[in-house]
Design a protein around this motif. Sequence first.
Motif, PDB file in Angstrom:
ATOM      1  N   ASN A  88       0.851  -1.197  -0.197  1.00 42.59           N
ATOM      2  CA  ASN A  88       0.087  -0.046   0.146  1.00 42.59           C
ATOM      3  C   ASN A  88       0.882   1.219  -0.002  1.00 42.59           C
ATOM      4  O   ASN A  88       1.681   1.657   0.954  1.00 42.59           O
ATOM      5  N   LEU A  89       0.562   1.831  -1.355  1.00 45.07           N
ATOM      6  CA  LEU A  89       1.951   3.195  -1.396  1.00 45.07           C
ATOM      7  C   LEU A  89       1.257   4.447  -1.003  1.00 45.07           C
ATOM      8  O   LEU A  89       1.513   5.382  -1.243  1.00 45.07           O
ATOM      9  N   THR A  90       0.048   4.443  -0.280  1.00 48.54           N
ATOM     10  CA  THR A  90      -0.684   5.676  -0.225  1.00 48.54           C
ATOM     11  C   THR A  90      -0.333   6.595   0.504  1.00 48.54           C
ATOM     12  O   THR A  90      -0.356   7.747   0.763  1.00 48.54           O
ATOM     13  N   ALA A  91       0.527   5.963   1.587  1.00 50.12           N
ATOM     14  CA  ALA A  91       1.333   7.192   2.574  1.00 50.12           C
ATOM     15  C   ALA A  91       2.716   7.606   1.990  1.00 50.12           C
ATOM     16  O   ALA A  91       3.098   8.458   3.047  1.00 50.12           O
ATOM     17  N   MET A  92       2.797   7.018   0.890  1.00 50.51           N
ATOM     18  CA  MET A  92       4.455   7.733   0.239  1.00 50.51           C
ATOM     19  C   MET A  92       4.166   8.847  -0.673  1.00 50.51           C
ATOM     20  O   MET A  92       3.331   9.084  -1.233  1.00 50.51           O
ATOM     21  N   GLU A  93       5.438   9.572  -0.751  1.00 50.66           N
ATOM     22  CA  GLU A  93       5.276  10.506  -1.857  1.00 50.66           C
ATOM     23  C   GLU A  93       5.435   9.805  -3.338  1.00 50.66           C
ATOM     24  O   GLU A  93       6.155   8.974  -3.197  1.00 50.66           O
ATOM     25  N   ALA A  97       7.231   6.512  -4.158  1.00 47.91           N
ATOM     26  CA  ALA A  97       6.576   5.172  -4.354  1.00 47.91           C
ATOM     27  C   ALA A  97       6.696   4.699  -5.994  1.00 47.91           C
ATOM     28  O   ALA A  97       6.726   3.623  -6.039  1.00 47.91           O
ATOM     29  N   LYS A  98       7.327   5.618  -6.799  1.00 46.19           N
ATOM     30  CA  LYS A  98       7.713   4.900  -7.975  1.00 46.19           C
ATOM     31  C   LYS A  98       9.029   4.176  -7.891  1.00 46.19           C
ATOM     32  O   LYS A  98       9.249   3.258  -8.644  1.00 46.19           O
ATOM     33  N   ARG A  99       9.882   4.552  -6.954  1.00 46.76           N
ATOM     34  CA  ARG A  99      10.967   3.790  -6.703  1.00 46.76           C
ATOM     35  C   ARG A  99      10.502   2.486  -6.318  1.00 46.76           C
ATOM     36  O   ARG A  99      11.221   1.448  -6.660  1.00 46.76           O
ATOM     37  N   VAL A 100       9.605   2.618  -5.282  1.00 43.71           N
ATOM     38  CA  VAL A 100       9.120   1.165  -4.738  1.00 43.71           C
ATOM     39  C   VAL A 100       8.506   0.213  -5.876  1.00 43.71           C
ATOM     40  O   VAL A 100       9.000  -0.894  -5.986  1.00 43.71           O
ATOM     41  N   VAL A 101       7.923   0.814  -6.561  1.00 40.47           N
ATOM     42  CA  VAL A 101       6.955   0.055  -7.743  1.00 40.47           C
ATOM     43  C   VAL A 101       8.290  -0.512  -8.689  1.00 40.47           C
ATOM     44  O   VAL A 101       7.881  -1.805  -9.099  1.00 40.47           O
TER      45      VAL A 101
END
Length: 149
Positions: A88-93, A97-101
């Motif tokens: 769940n990446l809703t709490a990230m900038e 978030a793109k880096r995590v994806v």
Amino acid sequence: MGSVRKASAWLGLVDDNDDERYYDDDYAEGPDTGESVGNPWVTDPRVRVADEAAQDQGTRIATVTPESFRDARGIGELFRDGVPVIVNLTAMESADAKRVVDFAAGLTFGLRGSIERVATRVFLLTPADYKVVSGEARGHRNGGFFNQS
């Protein structure tokens, strides 16, 4: 037993053998071998057994809500162990978030898994031996059951 009788029994003024009828003699607490001494954090041995059973059956799913890219390592370790991960990446900038994806896409490619978008900024990473079944019914595509026209 009344409160006066309980107080008298506690003080030792009366015999409190009346309470024995409420106990079931056939009930056993389990083996008293001191198995939990090895792991001081496990207070109930059934908890450990349930966890082991879940690991054996492969029924664990992890949910991770990272706050920064540093939390990506935890995602990778869970996925590498064969656990499906909901990220769940809703709490990230958006940049992190793109880096995590990107990290998750590389992780799933390298371990022959799959990645699917579940909702906006929520992704499901599944190992190679898992199959994701779509929740859409086949009839909805062709008009469906409720199309009575």
